[in-house]
Design a protein around this motif. Sequence first.
Motif, PDB file in Angstrom:
ATOM      1  N   ILE A   1     120.621  76.073  22.667  1.00 39.45           N
ATOM      2  CA  ILE A   1     120.927  74.647  22.616  1.00 39.45           C
ATOM      3  C   ILE A   1     119.706  73.872  23.114  1.00 39.45           C
ATOM      4  CG2 ILE A   1     123.393  75.053  22.895  1.00 39.45           C
ATOM      5  CD1 ILE A   1     123.085  74.049  25.815  1.00 39.45           C
ATOM      6  N   GLY A   2     119.842  72.557  23.255  1.00 38.19           N
ATOM      7  CA  GLY A   2     118.716  71.714  23.627  1.00 38.19           C
ATOM      8  C   GLY A   2     118.272  71.888  25.065  1.00 38.19           C
ATOM      9  N   ASP A   3     117.252  71.138  25.422  1.00 40.41           N
ATOM     10  CA  ASP A   3     116.681  71.185  26.759  1.00 40.41           C
ATOM     11  C   ASP A   3     117.771  70.972  27.807  1.00 40.41           C
ATOM     12  OD1 ASP A   3     113.911  70.800  28.366  1.00 40.41           O
ATOM     13  OD2 ASP A   3     115.421  69.404  29.144  1.00 40.41           O
ATOM     14  N   SER A   4     117.700  71.720  28.899  1.00 40.30           N
ATOM     15  CA  SER A   4     118.766  71.683  29.904  1.00 40.30           C
ATOM     16  C   SER A   4     118.901  70.329  30.580  1.00 40.30           C
ATOM     17  CB  SER A   4     118.525  72.765  30.959  1.00 40.30           C
ATOM     18  OG  SER A   4     117.271  72.590  31.593  1.00 40.30           O
ATOM     19  N   GLY A   5     117.816  69.542  30.624  1.00 39.07           N
ATOM     20  CA  GLY A   5     117.870  68.261  31.300  1.00 39.07           C
ATOM     21  C   GLY A   5     118.025  67.070  30.395  1.00 39.07           C
ATOM     22  N   THR A   6     117.601  67.196  29.130  1.00 33.89           N
ATOM     23  CA  THR A   6     117.642  66.052  28.212  1.00 33.89           C
ATOM     24  C   THR A   6     118.465  66.310  26.953  1.00 33.89           C
ATOM     25  OG1 THR A   6     115.675  66.752  26.964  1.00 33.89           O
ATOM     26  CG2 THR A   6     115.306  65.420  28.960  1.00 33.89           C
ATOM     27  N   GLY A   7     118.738  67.569  26.661  1.00 36.06           N
ATOM     28  CA  GLY A   7     119.448  67.904  25.431  1.00 36.06           C
ATOM     29  C   GLY A   7     118.578  67.873  24.200  1.00 36.06           C
ATOM     30  N   LYS A   8     117.327  67.457  24.342  1.00 32.81           N
ATOM     31  CA  LYS A   8     116.439  67.299  23.188  1.00 32.81           C
ATOM     32  C   LYS A   8     116.161  68.648  22.536  1.00 32.81           C
ATOM     33  CE  LYS A   8     112.042  65.203  21.799  1.00 32.81           C
ATOM     34  NZ  LYS A   8     110.852  64.454  22.257  1.00 32.81           N
ATOM     35  N   ILE A   9     116.087  68.630  21.213  1.00 39.19           N
ATOM     36  CA  ILE A   9     115.808  69.838  20.446  1.00 39.19           C
ATOM     37  C   ILE A   9     115.089  69.416  19.172  1.00 39.19           C
ATOM     38  CG2 ILE A   9     117.980  69.844  19.144  1.00 39.19           C
ATOM     39  CD1 ILE A   9     118.085  72.917  19.672  1.00 39.19           C
ATOM     40  N   SER A  10     114.195  70.250  18.669  1.00 44.56           N
ATOM     41  CA  SER A  10     113.388  69.851  17.513  1.00 44.56           C
ATOM     42  C   SER A  10     114.176  69.859  16.208  1.00 44.56           C
ATOM     43  CB  SER A  10     112.165  70.774  17.378  1.00 44.56           C
ATOM     44  OG  SER A  10     112.573  72.102  17.093  1.00 44.56           O
ATOM     45  N   ALA A  11     115.237  70.648  16.146  1.00 44.08           N
ATOM     46  CA  ALA A  11     116.076  70.684  14.938  1.00 44.08           C
ATOM     47  C   ALA A  11     117.468  71.132  15.344  1.00 44.08           C
ATOM     48  CB  ALA A  11     115.490  71.647  13.898  1.00 44.08           C
ATOM     49  N   PHE A  12     118.475  70.481  14.809  1.00 45.48           N
ATOM     50  CA  PHE A  12     119.846  70.853  15.138  1.00 45.48           C
ATOM     51  C   PHE A  12     120.185  72.213  14.540  1.00 45.48           C
ATOM     52  CE2 PHE A  12     120.493  66.086  15.373  1.00 45.48           C
ATOM     53  CZ  PHE A  12     120.487  66.078  16.767  1.00 45.48           C
ATOM     54  N   GLN A  13     120.921  73.016  15.310  1.00 46.10           N
ATOM     55  CA  GLN A  13     121.300  74.359  14.915  1.00 46.10           C
ATOM     56  C   GLN A  13     122.784  74.406  14.537  1.00 46.10           C
ATOM     57  OE1 GLN A  13     118.494  76.991  15.331  1.00 46.10           O
ATOM     58  NE2 GLN A  13     117.822  74.895  15.002  1.00 46.10           N
ATOM     59  N   GLY A  14     123.252  75.616  14.198  1.00 48.30           N
ATOM     60  CA  GLY A  14     124.627  75.770  13.734  1.00 48.30           C
ATOM     61  C   GLY A  14     125.663  75.262  14.715  1.00 48.30           C
ATOM     62  N   LEU A  15     125.478  75.559  16.014  1.00 48.76           N
ATOM     63  CA  LEU A  15     126.442  75.104  17.008  1.00 48.76           C
ATOM     64  C   LEU A  15     126.477  73.585  17.084  1.00 48.76           C
ATOM     65  CD1 LEU A  15     128.483  75.828  19.188  1.00 48.76           C
ATOM     66  CD2 LEU A  15     126.600  75.966  20.829  1.00 48.76           C
ATOM     67  N   HIS A  16     125.338  72.940  16.859  1.00 48.56           N
ATOM     68  CA  HIS A  16     125.317  71.477  16.851  1.00 48.56           C
ATOM     69  C   HIS A  16     126.252  70.923  15.771  1.00 48.56           C
ATOM     70  CE1 HIS A  16     121.556  72.074  19.132  1.00 48.56           C
ATOM     71  NE2 HIS A  16     121.790  70.871  19.616  1.00 48.56           N
ATOM     72  N   GLY A  17     126.315  71.606  14.637  1.00 46.07           N
ATOM     73  CA  GLY A  17     127.205  71.154  13.566  1.00 46.07           C
ATOM     74  C   GLY A  17     128.657  71.184  14.000  1.00 46.07           C
TER      75      GLY A  17
END
Length: 364
Positions: free
Chosen positions: A171-187
Amino acid sequence: MTPSSRPTVLLTGASGVLGTALLAELPSSCEVIALIHQCRCPAAAQQICGDLTAPRLGLDRATYTDLTRRVDVVVHCAAVTDFTKGPEATHALNEAGTRAVVELAADAGAVLHHVSTAFVARHELTRSRIGRDTGEAGARPEDYLDSKRAGEKVVRDSGVPAVIVRPSIVIGDSGTGKISAFQGLHGILLMLLRGLMPLVPLPATSLIDFVPQDVVARAITALIADGRREGEVWVTAGREALRAEQVLQVVSDACTELGLSTVMPRIVGADMVDRLIRPVFLAGGLPKRALRRFDDMLAMTALFADAPTFPTSLGELPGGPQPLTRHDLDAALRQTLMYLARAKKLGDTPEPAATRPVPAGVPA
């Protein structure tokens, strides 16, 4: 090649989820070369354009030879993670591409850190393998898992000094949630936030093992610093992984915080979906696009149904991240939900603090 005091690291997949996180974590004591395909990677000072599916990584002979003289460590993050790409495209990068990276590591005399997935440990989990109808699903997790198992075999059979790194769902960064591309769990999380998931076909106690991207990056960085040359490293939540019912509670709390009047889905068994819900209530009653979305959700959630506890190497890596706690996982999931809501313009989503708090399970 004998590693120098300032090792040169060749990173594949530098513009991807783990690649971008790793670029942010690797110390200045490493010289980093990003092997990119099409998109430029702003965070990498040195970039070489190549193709993992082509001979010599798509490089001319002089460039390839120069790499083999310089590189001490190869970190192979590049992979097809989209479950809808089909077996041919998935194996082309995840298996054949790994073989090309292994050849470069062998020519360079370099150590290889190969990023796989913890889910290779599950052979029975996909719907097609347990005899359940996949319906209109375009998502085929089995293609991805088969390709990652094949990639691991390429690494093990090569004789190259190598560490296989097995993160769980990233998943995304532990402090900001930022991620370069959404993954399956994000869906799945987005469907929950939007109230488009009336049911969850999982036992309530099924483990949803995920880890923040920065934790995986810190683990790989620690492996490089430690000079690790062999073995398997599991970057997972392990025994602390949240259960499906706990994940839903975090999502429910996030919806309240965001001001979303979303009703949480009902947890039902997969057998009920197959025997009653899909044939009686869904077949012929949903547009094909909606039915496909539902079947994709079934395919994705099958990854977690009755999942065993994964091993974890967190806490065992010198200078690396410590085991994640329930508090760490709750907080990281909340940040991912908030980042996802901001990106999709859902609810009241204030910007995060400028600095990232360090979770209790991760050393500063």
